[in-house]
Design an enzyme around this catalytic site. Structure first.
Site, PDB file in Angstrom:
ATOM      1  N   TRP A 117      -4.894 -13.991  -7.387  1.00  0.00           N
ATOM      2  CA  TRP A 117      -4.185 -13.410  -6.126  1.00  0.00           C
ATOM      3  C   TRP A 117      -5.018 -14.060  -4.916  1.00  0.00           C
ATOM      4  O   TRP A 117      -4.204 -14.477  -4.084  1.00  0.00           O
ATOM      5  CB  TRP A 117      -4.470 -12.084  -6.244  1.00  0.00           C
ATOM      6  CG  TRP A 117      -3.596 -11.569  -7.245  1.00  0.00           C
ATOM      7  CD1 TRP A 117      -3.945 -10.506  -8.371  1.00  0.00           C
ATOM      8  CD2 TRP A 117      -2.396 -11.259  -7.183  1.00  0.00           C
ATOM      9  NE1 TRP A 117      -3.097 -10.207  -9.152  1.00  0.00           N
ATOM     10  CE2 TRP A 117      -1.972 -10.593  -8.502  1.00  0.00           C
ATOM     11  CE3 TRP A 117      -1.193 -12.043  -6.431  1.00  0.00           C
ATOM     12  CZ2 TRP A 117      -0.617 -10.387  -8.845  1.00  0.00           C
ATOM     13  CZ3 TRP A 117      -0.156 -11.861  -7.196  1.00  0.00           C
ATOM     14  CH2 TRP A 117       0.343 -10.829  -8.090  1.00  0.00           C
TER      15      TRP A 117
ATOM     16  N   ASP B 187      -8.074  -8.020   0.624  1.00  0.00           N
ATOM     17  CA  ASP B 187      -7.124  -7.677  -0.076  1.00  0.00           C
ATOM     18  C   ASP B 187      -7.724  -6.384  -1.381  1.00  0.00           C
ATOM     19  O   ASP B 187      -8.648  -6.838  -2.190  1.00  0.00           O
ATOM     20  CB  ASP B 187      -6.659  -8.777  -1.029  1.00  0.00           C
ATOM     21  CG  ASP B 187      -5.431  -8.249  -2.162  1.00  0.00           C
ATOM     22  OD1 ASP B 187      -5.382  -7.144  -2.082  1.00  0.00           O
ATOM     23  OD2 ASP B 187      -4.745  -9.390  -2.789  1.00  0.00           O
TER      24      ASP B 187
ATOM     25  N   LYS C 219      -0.814  -0.006  -7.497  1.00  0.00           N
ATOM     26  CA  LYS C 219      -2.153  -0.022  -8.272  1.00  0.00           C
ATOM     27  C   LYS C 219      -2.625   1.321  -8.160  1.00  0.00           C
ATOM     28  O   LYS C 219      -2.964   1.813  -9.256  1.00  0.00           O
ATOM     29  CB  LYS C 219      -2.941  -1.145  -7.952  1.00  0.00           C
ATOM     30  CG  LYS C 219      -2.169  -2.439  -7.733  1.00  0.00           C
ATOM     31  CD  LYS C 219      -2.135  -3.268  -9.259  1.00  0.00           C
ATOM     32  CE  LYS C 219      -1.257  -4.295  -9.196  1.00  0.00           C
ATOM     33  NZ  LYS C 219      -1.645  -5.220  -8.144  1.00  0.00           N
TER      34      LYS C 219
HETATM   35  C1  LIG Z   1      -1.012  -6.911  -7.633  1.00  0.00           C
HETATM   36  C2  LIG Z   1      -1.939  -7.678  -6.699  1.00  0.00           C
HETATM   37  C3  LIG Z   1      -1.349  -8.404  -5.875  1.00  0.00           C
HETATM   38  C4  LIG Z   1       0.324  -8.642  -5.479  1.00  0.00           C
HETATM   39  O1  LIG Z   1       0.839  -7.429  -5.074  1.00  0.00           O
HETATM   40  P1  LIG Z   1       2.293  -7.488  -4.588  1.00  0.00           P
HETATM   41  O2  LIG Z   1       2.348  -5.867  -3.988  1.00  0.00           O
HETATM   42  O3  LIG Z   1       3.107  -7.547  -6.064  1.00  0.00           O
HETATM   43  O4  LIG Z   1       2.578  -8.464  -3.894  1.00  0.00           O
HETATM   44  C5  LIG Z   1      -2.241  -8.901  -4.954  1.00  0.00           C
HETATM   45  N1  LIG Z   1      -3.373  -9.164  -4.824  1.00  0.00           N
HETATM   46  C6  LIG Z   1      -3.887  -7.999  -5.694  1.00  0.00           C
HETATM   47  C7  LIG Z   1      -5.397  -7.966  -6.033  1.00  0.00           C
HETATM   48  C8  LIG Z   1      -3.219  -7.559  -6.885  1.00  0.00           C
HETATM   49  O5  LIG Z   1      -3.757  -6.800  -7.784  1.00  0.00           O
END
Ligand SMILES: *Cc1c(COP(=O)(O)O)cnc(C)c1O
Length: 355
Positions: free
Chosen positions: A99, A166, A190
C-alpha cells in the site's frame, strides 16, 4: 456453527452495528423509507453526518483547526488526492509495504519523491526505525499499519514537515496524537465501517499551498466547505460508521480499544511463539496488533492446506494469508472478541496435537 471472522477487509463489525444498519435499511428512523432511498439532503440524514464527524473528533480528541470529511474512492483515491493537494516540489515516503508503494507511485506523477527508508529488503517484515526526514519536502507519508505484512508503526512520529498517514487498518485501535499529523485517512472497511466510505482528517492550514489547479472533486477544500455533501456521499456506509463510532464510545473509547487490541495480540502471538508448527512473519518489535501474520515452519510446510481446512471446519473465516506473504493472517480488528482469539489458539493447539 459459530463463525469467527478474521477477514482482512471488508471485515468484522460488532453485531449491534450490523443490526442497527440493517434495520435502517428496512426503515430509517420511523420515516417510512429505507435509508437506501433517503436523500442525503434529507433533514433526518444531516444529523447522521454531523454526529459521525462529532464522534470521530471526540473519540480521537481531534484538535481545533482540523476537518473530518467522508468521501468515496477508498484509501486508493487518497494516494492521488494527497499529492494533488499537497505536493508542490517534493514529497517524502516511508516504504513499508504494497500500500505504501502504491501511495508513492501516485505521488511520482506530481513531483519528486524521496523514499526515506524501505523494508523491502526483507519483504516488509519490519518497520524501519532510523530515517532522516528531508525538511525541504512538502510532507512525509507513512502507512501506520501494513495490513498485508502484519507490521505496525505504533508511535506518532515527530516530523518537521506535515505528516500524512494511511491509517486504513488501525484507525481507532489506539489513541493517536492527531496534532502531529497533517492528514490521516483510510478506507473505512477495515476498522470503521462497511466498504464504500473513506474518512479523511485534515489540518486545514496545510491546504492551498500548491500552484496547480485541482479538479473540484479532488480538492479537499471542496468537501470541507460542503461538509462532505458536495455530491452524494455514501449514505449507508456513513450511517454504519456512525453506529460503530457509538459502539466504540460505549465500550470505553480508543483507550478500551487499545487495551483489547493488546490483549488479543498477546493471546495469538504467544501461541504462535509457543506452537512447534508455526512461526510469525513480522519482526517482533514491528508486530501489528491488527493483522497477525504467521506461516508453518519449513519442516511443516506440507500442512498448509490441511491447517486451512482444519481451521475452516472449526469456524475460522478469512485466516488465509495474503499471497505476498503466504501462510496465515488473523485480522483482529476492534470488533474481534477475545473469545475469537482463544478459539483460534485452541484450533492451533489441537492441530499441533495431531502432528
Ligand atoms: C486496504 C488498504 C488500502 C486500500 O484501501 P481501498 O479502500 O480498497 O482503496 C490502503 N491502505 C491500507 C493500509 C489498506 O489496508
Amino acid at each position: 456453527m459459530k463463525k469467527y471472522n478474521f477477514n482482512a477487509g471488508p471485515s468484522i463489525l460488532p453485531k449491534e452495528v450490523i443490526e442497527a444498519t440493517a434495520a435502517a435499511c428496512i426503515e430509517f428512523e420511523g420515516s417510512g423509507l429505507s435509508l437506501m432511498e433517503t436523500s442525503h439532503r434529507a433533514k433526518n440524514f444531516q444529523p447522521v453526518v454531523d454526529e459521525a464527524v462529532a464522534l470521530l473528533k471526540e473519540l480521537l480528541s481531534i484538535p481545533e483547526g482540523y476537518s473530518v470529511i467522508f468521501l468515496g474512492g477508498g484509501a486508493s483515491l487518497e494516494f492521488c488526492m494527497v499529492p494533488y493537494n499537497l505536493l508542490e516540489k517534493k514529497a517524502a515516503y516511508l516504504n513499508t509495504g504494497v500500500w505504501a508503494t502504491k501511495a508513492q507511485k501516485e505521488a511520482r506523477l506530481f513531483g519528486e519523491v524521496v523514499e526515506v527508508a524501505s523494508s523491502k529488503d526483507k519483504n516488509f517484515t519490519y518497520i524501519p526505525k532510523q530515517f532522516d526526514i528531508p525538511t525541504d519536502a512538502d510532507y512525509l507519508h507513512v502507512t501506520t499499519n501494513n495490513t498485508i505484512y502484519g507490521t505496525e508503526l505504533l508511535r506518532d512520529i515527530d516530523s518537521p514537515i506535515p505528516l500524512v498517514a494511511d491509517m486504513s487498518s488501525d484507525i481507532l485501535s489506539r489513541p493517536v496524537d492527531v496534532s502531529k499529523y497533517g492528514i490521516i485517512y483510510g478506507g473505512a472497511q477495515k476498522n470503521l465501517s462497511m466498504a464504500g466510505v473513506t474518512f479523511v482528517i485534515i489540518k486545514e492550514d496545510i491546504l492551498g499551498h500548491v500552484s496547480r489547479p485541482i479538479p473540484t472533486m479532488l480538492d479537499y477544500r471542496t468537501h470541507i466547505k460542503k461538509g462532505s455533501m458536495f455530491n452524494t456521499p455514501p449514505t449507508v456506509p456513513i450511517y454504519c460508521a456512525l453506529q460503530n463510532l457509538k459502539w466504540i464510545k460505549k465500550q470505553g473509547g480508543v483507550e478500551a480499544m487499545e487495551r483489547r487490541a493488546i490483549e488479543r495480540a498477546e493471546i495469538v502471538y504467544s501461541e504462535i511463539d509457543r506452537n512447534k508448527l508455526f512461526v510469525g512473519t513480522a519482526e517482533e518489535d514491528s508486530r501489528s496488533r491488527m493483522n497477525i501474520t504467521f506461516v508453518l515452519k519449513d519442516e511443516y510446510q506440507d500442512l498448509q492446506d490441511e491447517f486451512m481446512a482444519f481451521a475452516t471446519s472449526r469456524g475460522m473465516v478469512g485466516v488465509k494469508g495474503h499471497r505476498d506473504v503466504g501462510g496465515f493472517r488473523a485480522s483482529c480488528y476492534n470488533a474481534m472478541s477475545v473469545e475469537g482469539c482463544l478459539a483460534l489458539v485452541a484450533c492451533m493447539k489441537d492441530f499441533e496435537a495431531q502432528h
